[in-house]
Design a protein around this motif. Structure first.
Motif, PDB file in Angstrom:
ATOM      1  N   HIS A  57       0.847  -1.187   0.000  1.00 44.98           N
ATOM      2  CA  HIS A  57       0.000   0.000   0.000  1.00 44.98           C
ATOM      3  C   HIS A  57       0.886   1.241   0.000  1.00 44.98           C
ATOM      4  O   HIS A  57       1.647   1.452   0.947  1.00 44.98           O
ATOM      5  N   LEU A  58       0.790   2.040  -1.044  1.00 41.96           N
ATOM      6  CA  LEU A  58       1.571   3.266  -1.126  1.00 41.96           C
ATOM      7  C   LEU A  58       0.882   4.367  -0.332  1.00 41.96           C
ATOM      8  O   LEU A  58      -0.346   4.417  -0.269  1.00 41.96           O
ATOM      9  N   ASP A  59       1.680   5.239   0.283  1.00 47.45           N
ATOM     10  CA  ASP A  59       1.101   6.349   1.036  1.00 47.45           C
ATOM     11  C   ASP A  59       0.555   7.404   0.071  1.00 47.45           C
ATOM     12  O   ASP A  59       0.604   7.234  -1.149  1.00 47.45           O
ATOM     13  N   GLU A  60       0.047   8.487   0.619  1.00 50.68           N
ATOM     14  CA  GLU A  60      -0.596   9.519  -0.198  1.00 50.68           C
ATOM     15  C   GLU A  60       0.360  10.112  -1.238  1.00 50.68           C
ATOM     16  O   GLU A  60       0.010  10.236  -2.414  1.00 50.68           O
ATOM     17  N   LEU A  61       1.563  10.466  -0.828  1.00 54.39           N
ATOM     18  CA  LEU A  61       2.528  11.051  -1.755  1.00 54.39           C
ATOM     19  C   LEU A  61       2.980  10.025  -2.791  1.00 54.39           C
ATOM     20  O   LEU A  61       3.061  10.322  -3.979  1.00 54.39           O
ATOM     21  N   GLY A  62       3.249   8.805  -2.333  1.00 52.27           N
ATOM     22  CA  GLY A  62       3.677   7.747  -3.239  1.00 52.27           C
ATOM     23  C   GLY A  62       2.605   7.391  -4.256  1.00 52.27           C
ATOM     24  O   GLY A  62       2.892   7.179  -5.431  1.00 52.27           O
ATOM     25  N   SER A  63       1.357   7.336  -3.807  1.00 55.54           N
ATOM     26  CA  SER A  63       0.245   7.031  -4.710  1.00 55.54           C
ATOM     27  C   SER A  63       0.092   8.118  -5.767  1.00 55.54           C
ATOM     28  O   SER A  63      -0.111   7.834  -6.950  1.00 55.54           O
ATOM     29  N   PHE A  64       0.214   9.375  -5.345  1.00 53.61           N
ATOM     30  CA  PHE A  64       0.071  10.483  -6.285  1.00 53.61           C
ATOM     31  C   PHE A  64       1.158  10.408  -7.355  1.00 53.61           C
ATOM     32  O   PHE A  64       0.880  10.531  -8.552  1.00 53.61           O
ATOM     33  N   ALA A  65       2.405  10.184  -6.925  1.00 55.26           N
ATOM     34  CA  ALA A  65       3.515  10.080  -7.874  1.00 55.26           C
ATOM     35  C   ALA A  65       3.327   8.875  -8.788  1.00 55.26           C
ATOM     36  O   ALA A  65       3.562   8.951  -9.996  1.00 55.26           O
ATOM     37  N   TRP A  66       2.873   7.751  -8.238  1.00 53.11           N
ATOM     38  CA  TRP A  66       2.668   6.531  -9.024  1.00 53.11           C
ATOM     39  C   TRP A  66       1.664   6.783 -10.152  1.00 53.11           C
ATOM     40  O   TRP A  66       1.874   6.359 -11.288  1.00 53.11           O
ATOM     41  N   LEU A  67       0.588   7.467  -9.834  1.00 52.97           N
ATOM     42  CA  LEU A  67      -0.451   7.717 -10.832  1.00 52.97           C
ATOM     43  C   LEU A  67       0.007   8.685 -11.925  1.00 52.97           C
ATOM     44  O   LEU A  67      -0.634   8.780 -12.976  1.00 52.97           O
ATOM     45  N   LEU A  68       1.114   9.376 -11.713  1.00 44.23           N
ATOM     46  CA  LEU A  68       1.673  10.262 -12.729  1.00 44.23           C
ATOM     47  C   LEU A  68       2.633   9.541 -13.683  1.00 44.23           C
ATOM     48  O   LEU A  68       3.049  10.103 -14.685  1.00 44.23           O
ATOM     49  N   ILE A  69       2.977   8.291 -13.358  1.00 43.81           N
ATOM     50  CA  ILE A  69       3.869   7.525 -14.229  1.00 43.81           C
ATOM     51  C   ILE A  69       3.085   7.118 -15.470  1.00 43.81           C
ATOM     52  O   ILE A  69       2.130   6.346 -15.384  1.00 43.81           O
ATOM     53  N   ASP A  70       3.494   7.659 -16.617  1.00 40.04           N
ATOM     54  CA  ASP A  70       2.807   7.344 -17.873  1.00 40.04           C
ATOM     55  C   ASP A  70       3.750   6.796 -18.942  1.00 40.04           C
ATOM     56  O   ASP A  70       3.343   6.542 -20.065  1.00 40.04           O
ATOM     57  N   GLY A  71       5.028   6.616 -18.588  1.00 40.49           N
ATOM     58  CA  GLY A  71       5.992   6.104 -19.541  1.00 40.49           C
ATOM     59  C   GLY A  71       6.488   7.152 -20.524  1.00 40.49           C
ATOM     60  O   GLY A  71       7.257   6.851 -21.423  1.00 40.49           O
ATOM     61  N   LYS A  72       6.055   8.400 -20.355  1.00 41.38           N
ATOM     62  CA  LYS A  72       6.467   9.498 -21.239  1.00 41.38           C
ATOM     63  C   LYS A  72       7.082  10.646 -20.456  1.00 41.38           C
ATOM     64  O   LYS A  72       7.979  11.322 -20.938  1.00 41.38           O
ATOM     65  N   SER A  73       6.581  10.899 -19.262  1.00 41.49           N
ATOM     66  CA  SER A  73       7.012  12.040 -18.444  1.00 41.49           C
ATOM     67  C   SER A  73       8.290  11.714 -17.680  1.00 41.49           C
ATOM     68  O   SER A  73       8.409  10.640 -17.089  1.00 41.49           O
TER      69      SER A  73
END
Length: 113
Positions: A57-73
């Motif tokens: 379970h990722l914390d709030e900051l980790g979850s937010f960063a994870w959801l920004l991973i798109d393979g382009k950014s």
């Protein structure tokens, strides 16, 4: 003597590991589902009743960063919305993000290219 090259982590693009199963809930909390494979894990599952799948379970900051991973950014591009969302909680911004992605990479949850 061989010259060492410095890696600029801010220019690297995180990619979620192929085949990694994960989900996010309605509050955008991310959970990774890691299958415990290999001989040692099979023995631990039978002898010590260890689970076949571990849930990370990722914390709030980790979850937010994870959801920004798109393979382009790149990491530096991910830092912009991260800073906008968390403000001062994101500081030290680049150090925090680089360390987070290094940890994810060390567990083979992501690759950095």
């Amino acid at each position: 003597m061989k010259k060492q090259t410095q890696i600029n982590y801010l220019d690297l693009v995180p990619h979620i590991a192929e085949g990694l199963v994960w989900k996010s809930d309605e509050e955008n909390n991310v959970t990774l589902e890691i299958e415990n494979k290999g001989l040692f894990n099979r023995i631990a599952q039978k002898v010590f009743k260890k689970p076949k799948i571990s849930y990370i379970h990722l914390d709030e900051l980790g979850s937010f960063a994870w959801l920004l991973i798109d393979g382009k950014s790149t990491v530096s591009q991910i830092a912009v919305p991260f800073k906008e969302h968390f403000g001062e909680r994101a500081e030290p911004l680049y150090g925090k993000l680089v360390k987070y992605f290094e940890i994810l990479k060390s567990y083979n949850f992501i690759t950095l290219k």
